[in-house]
Design a protein around this motif. Structure first.
Motif: not given
Lengths: 118, 256
Positions: B84-113
């Motif tokens: 689990q990375i985390g849970t959010f309830a608002s648009v702003e909280q979503f961006w706080r998570f999303y902006s501090h996670m790598v984009r899927p295209g930059d993930l390595t190996g056999h991985s999923d979001f």
């Protein structure tokens, strides 16, 4: 979507139980028409009642809100996946990501959406 | 440790050792404690939108999983590999998570979001998913980040207009292609699945000839179980032939 960004959050109100709109197999409600509703209220036409609807443009605008610049307090550290510490040097790829969203990527940003051969 | 037995252990306590694939032991330890901490706190208090933030229709949870290559996964080991990375309830909280996670295209190996409604595990076995299915779209390399972003923004903004039907979305980074999918509750509800398909076409800007495939989770489970069963049978046959061989050898030694 009709252009203008819409934040169609509606104040909570009791749902009158007397009115019920039965929707058929979905063709009556073409996606795209809903954002034109003034104020965005979709009450009684949305299956399931009132919904909080945001279009892409509005969500993208919220991205620039100052609160989004700091990571969530309990963001776990997963190497190569999350970057919770904000004291990293600005050369880190994760920091660049803050500014270079897929949206404002200089090369192939807008075009890539359309020239997809899969 | 023996992975095979660990995978079979039905253990939800969180002290299982699924971090072998981490680069260093130190990172693994740190990650584990952080994760336990975050899971503990998310259990205790409900996530709510902050003041002046824009609430979402539902709370959502980000998950991340990575498979060690070459190891068949049982559902238990899958559950152990997902974080689990985390849970959010608002648009702003979503961006706080999303902006501090790598984009899927930059993930390595056999991985999923995975991005699922809070309370729904990104697993076939979850009650919300067991009668469900998913639309899957295979993407050539280089498209995943943008498509994933469009997909989750549409989901968070309630663009699919199918009531409570949406469960979550997944982006899977694979060797030669990437896959995005969106899961819904009722695979047999054709009006819903058709509407999801049409919305996908609209929000992802897919050309009309894009191949979109709907898969029910029961199909996936059956296929998965069949392949697991096949592995076990093959292993069992090999073991059996070995013991027979050894037995015969002993017999020959004694009598001959």
């Amino acid at each position: 979507m009709s252009g203008g960004s819409s934040c169609s959050q509606t104040p909570s109100r009791a749902i009158p139980a007397t009115r019920r709109v039965i929707l058929g197999d979905g063709v009556q409600l073409p996606p795209g028409d809903y954002s034109t509703t003034p104020g965005g209220t979709l009450f009684s036409t949305t299956p399931g009642g009132t919904r909080i609807i945001y279009d892409r443009k509005f969500l993208m605008e919220c991205r620039n809100s100052p609160v989004t610049k700091t990571p969530p307090r309990d963001l776990p550290t997963i190497p190569g996946v999350t970057s919770p510490t904000s004291e990293e040097p600005p050369t880190e790829p994760s920091q660049n990501h803050l500014r270079n969203s897929p949206e404002d990527k200089p090369a192939g940003g807008e075009e890539s959406q359309f020239e997809m051969d899969i | 440790m023996n992975n095979k037995f660990d995978a079979l252990k039905d253990d939800d306590s969180g002290d299982h050792d699924q971090n072998e694939e981490n680069s260093t032991q130190k990172d693994g330890e740190k990650e584990k404690t952080e994760r336990d901490k975050s899971q503990g706190s998310s259990k205790r208090k409900a996530v709510v939108p902050g003041p002046a933030e824009h609430p979402l229709q539902y709370n959502y949870t980000f998950w991340y999983s990575r498979r060690t290559p070459g190891r068949p996964t049982s559902s238990q080991s899958y559950e152990q590999n997902i974080k689990q990375i985390g849970t959010f309830a608002s648009v702003e909280q979503f961006w706080r998570f999303y902006s501090h996670m790598v984009r899927p295209g930059d993930l390595t190996g056999h991985s999923d979001f995975h991005l699922f409604k809070e309370g729904i595990k990104p697993m076939w076995e979850d009650d919300a998913n067991k009668n469900g299915g998913k639309w899957i779209i295979r993407l050539r390399k280089g498209l995943a980040s943008r498509c994933w972003e469009n997909l989750i923004l549409a989901m968070l903004g309630e663009q699919f207009m199918v009531g409570e039907e949406i469960c979550g979305a997944v982006v899977s980074v694979r060797f030669q292609e990437d896959i995005i999918s969106i899961w819904n509750k009722t695979a047999s509800d054709q009006a819903t699945t058709a509407r999801i398909r049409d919305t996908l076409r609209r929000v992802l800007n897919l050309p009309p000839n894009t191949i979109m495939e709907y898969k029910t989770h029961t199909d996936s489970i059956n296929w998965h179980h069949r392949s697991l069963l096949f592995c076990w049978r093959a292993t069992w046959k090999i073991l059996l032939s070995w013991t027979r061989g050894i037995g015969r050898a002993f017999y020959v030694l004694r009598t001959g």
